[in-house]
Design a protein around this motif. Structure first.
Motif, mmCIF file in Angstrom:
data_model
loop_
_atom_site.group_PDB
_atom_site.id
_atom_site.type_symbol
_atom_site.label_atom_id
_atom_site.label_comp_id
_atom_site.label_asym_id
_atom_site.label_seq_id
_atom_site.Cartn_x
_atom_site.Cartn_y
_atom_site.Cartn_z
ATOM 1 N N ARG A 19 0.758 -1.197 -0.243
ATOM 2 C CA ARG A 19 -0.313 -0.059 -0.112
ATOM 3 C C ARG A 19 0.783 1.290 0.081
ATOM 4 O O ARG A 19 0.611 2.132 -0.581
ATOM 5 C CB ARG A 19 -0.979 -0.092 1.105
ATOM 6 C CG ARG A 19 -2.052 -0.911 1.140
ATOM 7 C CD ARG A 19 -3.022 -0.444 2.093
ATOM 8 N NE ARG A 19 -2.679 -0.729 3.515
ATOM 9 C CZ ARG A 19 -2.663 -1.656 4.209
ATOM 10 N NH1 ARG A 19 -3.198 -2.704 3.890
ATOM 11 N NH2 ARG A 19 -2.126 -1.478 5.378
ATOM 12 N N GLN A 20 1.830 1.209 0.731
ATOM 13 C CA GLN A 20 2.883 2.569 0.957
ATOM 14 C C GLN A 20 3.503 2.714 -0.230
ATOM 15 O O GLN A 20 3.754 3.885 -0.780
ATOM 16 C CB GLN A 20 3.894 2.198 2.101
ATOM 17 C CG GLN A 20 4.747 3.226 2.173
ATOM 18 C CD GLN A 20 4.290 4.429 3.305
ATOM 19 O OE1 GLN A 20 3.025 4.302 3.515
ATOM 20 N NE2 GLN A 20 4.903 5.349 3.492
ATOM 21 N N ASN A 21 3.854 1.696 -1.216
ATOM 22 C CA ASN A 21 4.432 1.922 -2.581
ATOM 23 C C ASN A 21 3.304 1.755 -3.754
ATOM 24 O O ASN A 21 3.870 1.616 -4.884
ATOM 25 C CB ASN A 21 5.716 0.909 -2.603
ATOM 26 C CG ASN A 21 6.547 1.305 -1.495
ATOM 27 O OD1 ASN A 21 7.611 2.092 -1.815
ATOM 28 N ND2 ASN A 21 6.758 0.654 -0.475
ATOM 29 N N ARG A 22 2.164 1.672 -3.473
ATOM 30 C CA ARG A 22 1.278 1.414 -4.656
ATOM 31 C C ARG A 22 1.302 0.450 -5.416
ATOM 32 O O ARG A 22 1.174 0.498 -6.583
ATOM 33 C CB ARG A 22 1.064 3.069 -5.287
ATOM 34 C CG ARG A 22 0.813 4.179 -4.619
ATOM 35 C CD ARG A 22 0.690 5.380 -5.175
ATOM 36 N NE ARG A 22 0.603 6.455 -4.415
ATOM 37 C CZ ARG A 22 0.192 7.749 -4.724
ATOM 38 N NH1 ARG A 22 0.329 7.986 -6.152
ATOM 39 N NH2 ARG A 22 0.008 8.805 -3.770
ATOM 40 N N VAL A 23 1.639 -0.795 -4.654
ATOM 41 C CA VAL A 23 1.804 -2.007 -5.559
ATOM 42 C C VAL A 23 0.935 -2.802 -4.885
ATOM 43 O O VAL A 23 1.115 -3.203 -3.715
ATOM 44 C CB VAL A 23 3.502 -2.566 -5.382
ATOM 45 C CG1 VAL A 23 3.411 -4.003 -6.181
ATOM 46 C CG2 VAL A 23 4.305 -1.544 -6.019
ATOM 47 N N PRO A 24 -0.159 -3.566 -5.720
ATOM 48 C CA PRO A 24 -1.214 -4.346 -4.961
ATOM 49 C C PRO A 24 -0.580 -5.748 -4.589
ATOM 50 O O PRO A 24 -0.697 -6.671 -5.425
ATOM 51 C CB PRO A 24 -2.233 -4.365 -5.836
ATOM 52 C CG PRO A 24 -1.423 -4.115 -7.174
ATOM 53 C CD PRO A 24 -0.474 -3.340 -7.020
ATOM 54 N N ILE A 25 0.169 -5.722 -3.599
ATOM 55 C CA ILE A 25 0.669 -7.095 -3.094
ATOM 56 C C ILE A 25 -0.341 -8.166 -2.455
ATOM 57 O O ILE A 25 -0.980 -7.611 -1.417
ATOM 58 C CB ILE A 25 1.950 -7.224 -2.330
ATOM 59 C CG1 ILE A 25 2.909 -6.234 -3.001
ATOM 60 C CG2 ILE A 25 2.374 -8.392 -1.912
ATOM 61 C CD1 ILE A 25 4.143 -5.826 -2.332
ATOM 62 N N GLU A 26 -0.518 -9.340 -2.694
ATOM 63 C CA GLU A 26 -1.482 -10.305 -1.909
ATOM 64 C C GLU A 26 -0.517 -11.230 -1.040
ATOM 65 O O GLU A 26 -0.019 -12.247 -1.692
ATOM 66 C CB GLU A 26 -2.266 -10.764 -3.092
ATOM 67 C CG GLU A 26 -3.140 -9.974 -3.798
ATOM 68 C CD GLU A 26 -4.422 -9.349 -2.977
ATOM 69 O OE1 GLU A 26 -4.783 -9.942 -1.889
ATOM 70 O OE2 GLU A 26 -4.908 -8.330 -3.183
ATOM 71 N N PRO A 27 -0.526 -11.105 0.118
ATOM 72 C CA PRO A 27 0.327 -12.155 1.072
ATOM 73 C C PRO A 27 -0.787 -13.276 1.509
ATOM 74 O O PRO A 27 -2.057 -13.217 1.488
ATOM 75 C CB PRO A 27 0.735 -11.217 2.213
ATOM 76 C CG PRO A 27 -0.429 -9.974 2.271
ATOM 77 C CD PRO A 27 -0.803 -9.935 0.782
ATOM 78 N N ILE A 28 -0.049 -14.103 1.302
ATOM 79 C CA ILE A 28 -0.606 -15.490 1.804
ATOM 80 C C ILE A 28 0.165 -16.101 3.014
ATOM 81 O O ILE A 28 1.268 -16.330 3.060
ATOM 82 C CB ILE A 28 -0.877 -16.454 0.763
ATOM 83 C CG1 ILE A 28 -1.582 -15.861 -0.405
ATOM 84 C CG2 ILE A 28 -1.279 -17.774 1.208
ATOM 85 C CD1 ILE A 28 -1.456 -16.435 -1.636
ATOM 86 N N LEU A 29 -0.465 -16.424 4.102
ATOM 87 C CA LEU A 29 -0.012 -17.139 5.351
ATOM 88 C C LEU A 29 0.083 -18.555 5.080
ATOM 89 O O LEU A 29 -0.783 -19.308 5.234
ATOM 90 C CB LEU A 29 -0.692 -16.720 6.733
ATOM 91 C CG LEU A 29 -0.288 -16.969 7.825
ATOM 92 C CD1 LEU A 29 1.005 -16.495 8.190
ATOM 93 C CD2 LEU A 29 -1.305 -16.995 9.060
ATOM 94 N N THR A 30 1.527 -19.020 4.803
ATOM 95 C CA THR A 30 1.599 -20.311 4.613
ATOM 96 C C THR A 30 3.099 -20.693 4.561
ATOM 97 O O THR A 30 3.766 -19.665 4.387
ATOM 98 C CB THR A 30 1.052 -20.820 3.276
ATOM 99 O OG1 THR A 30 1.151 -22.290 3.231
ATOM 100 C CG2 THR A 30 1.558 -20.309 1.802
ATOM 101 N N SER A 31 3.396 -21.860 4.574
ATOM 102 C CA SER A 31 4.939 -22.320 4.408
ATOM 103 C C SER A 31 5.116 -22.339 3.118
ATOM 104 O O SER A 31 4.546 -23.084 2.173
ATOM 105 C CB SER A 31 4.990 -23.531 5.259
ATOM 106 O OG SER A 31 6.521 -23.998 4.998
ATOM 107 N N LEU A 32 6.304 -21.766 2.464
ATOM 108 C CA LEU A 32 6.883 -21.846 1.092
ATOM 109 C C LEU A 32 5.578 -21.605 0.149
ATOM 110 O O LEU A 32 4.996 -20.569 0.286
ATOM 111 C CB LEU A 32 7.494 -23.251 0.985
ATOM 112 C CG LEU A 32 8.905 -23.336 2.035
ATOM 113 C CD1 LEU A 32 9.220 -24.816 1.761
ATOM 114 C CD2 LEU A 32 9.858 -22.341 1.735
ATOM 115 N N THR A 33 5.273 -22.637 -0.635
ATOM 116 C CA THR A 33 4.506 -22.298 -1.907
ATOM 117 C C THR A 33 3.067 -22.869 -1.427
ATOM 118 O O THR A 33 2.089 -22.358 -1.997
ATOM 119 C CB THR A 33 5.025 -22.968 -2.854
ATOM 120 O OG1 THR A 33 4.691 -24.467 -3.116
ATOM 121 C CG2 THR A 33 6.201 -22.485 -3.552
#
Length: 222
Positions: free
Chosen positions: A90-104
Motif C-alpha cells: 500500500r505504501q508503495n502503491r503495489v497491490p501485493i497479496e500476501p498468503i500466510l503459509t509455508s513456502l508455496t
C-alpha cells in the motif's frame, strides 16, 4: 536507479517481529534491477515471492514492472510479515497479496507452470537442525535466518518445488551464501530439475559472501 521501496511506515517495534532489510535484501534488489529490461520484455503475469518479510522485494519488483502488470503474490509463515508486506504494498502503491503459509503451500497446484518470476531470500544461516525446526514451527522472526544444516534445510524443500511452478519463460532468483555450496545447488537444479543456473551478482558483506542465483528452463530465451 530504481529507488528502494519506502518502508517509513514500519517502525522499530515491527522489526522485532519481521526481518529488517539488510545486505541480503539489497543484493537481491540489485540483481532484479540489473535484469530490469529483460524482466519488462518478458511481460510476466505472475510474480511470487517466498518468505516476503517486510515486503521490500515484491514492492521493488512492482517498481520495475508497474503496479498493474503482473499479479504480485507472496507467502510467509509469519503473520506479522504478511501484515507488513501488505502495508508495504500500500505504501508503495503495489497491490501485493500476501498468503500466510509455508513456502508455496496451497499455491503449488493452482500455479503449476504459471509463475513467471519467483523470488526467495531464504533462511540461509547454518544452524542446528533443531533450531531451524523450532523457528519454522514458531513462525517467528528466527524463521527468516535459521537455515539448519549447511543453511539449506528450508531451501532444499523449496528447490524441489520450483520446476513445477515456473512457466516456460519463468525465472527463479535465489539468495545464497558461500557455505550453501553454490556449485552444488546449480548442479542439483540442472540434473534433477532441468533448470539452468547462473550467478547474477555476488559480493562480500562483512563475514558473508552473498550470491544471487538465477534459474531458468534450458529452452527459455533471455
Amino acid at each position: 536507479m530504481i529507488p528502494t521501496p519506502d518502508l517509513s511506515h514500519l517502525k522499530s517495534e515491527d522489526y522485532k517481529h519481521v526481518y529488517e532489510p539488510a545486505e541480503d535484501t539489497f543484493i537481491l534488489l540489485d540483481a532484479l534491477e540489473e535484469d530490469a529490461d529483460e524482466l519488462r520484455r518478458s511481460k510476466p503475469l505472475i510474480c511470487l515471492e517466498i518468505g516476503s518479510g517486510s515486503g521490500c522485494v515484491s514492492a521493488f519488483a512492482g517498481a520495475i514492472l508497474g503496479p498493474s502488470a503482473p499479479l504480485y503474490l507472496t507467502t510467509d509463515i509469519n503473520p506479522y510479515a504478511c501484515r507488513a508486506t501488505r502495508a508495504t504494498g500500500r505504501q508503495n502503491r503495489v497491490p501485493i497479496e500476501p498468503i500466510l503459509t509455508s513456502l508455496t503451500g496451497p499455491l503449488r497446484r493452482r500455479l503449476r507452470h504459471a509463475v513467471d518470476i519467483m523470488l526467495f531470500n531464504p533462511p540461509y544461516v547454518p544452524t542446528d537442525t533443531d533450531e531451524a525446526d523450532d523457528a519454522q514451527q514458531r513462525a517467528n522472526i528466527a524463521g527468516a535466518w535459521a537455515g539448519g544444516h549447511d543453511g539449506m534445510e528450508v531451501t532444499n524443500t523449496l528447490l524441489d518445488q520450483v520446476e513445477s511452478l515456473l512457466s516456460a519463460k519463468g525465472r527463479f532468483y535465489l539468495v545464497a551464501v558461500k557455505q550453501n555450496d553454490i556449485h552444488g545447488i546449480c548442479q542439483r537444479m540442472l540434473s534433477q530439475h532441468g533448470l539452468k543456473g547462473e550467478t547474477v551478482l555476488q559480493r562480500r558483506a562483512g563475514r558473508e559472501h552473498l550470491y544471487v542465483l538465477k534459474f531458468t528452463r534450458q529452452s527459455s530465451n533471455p
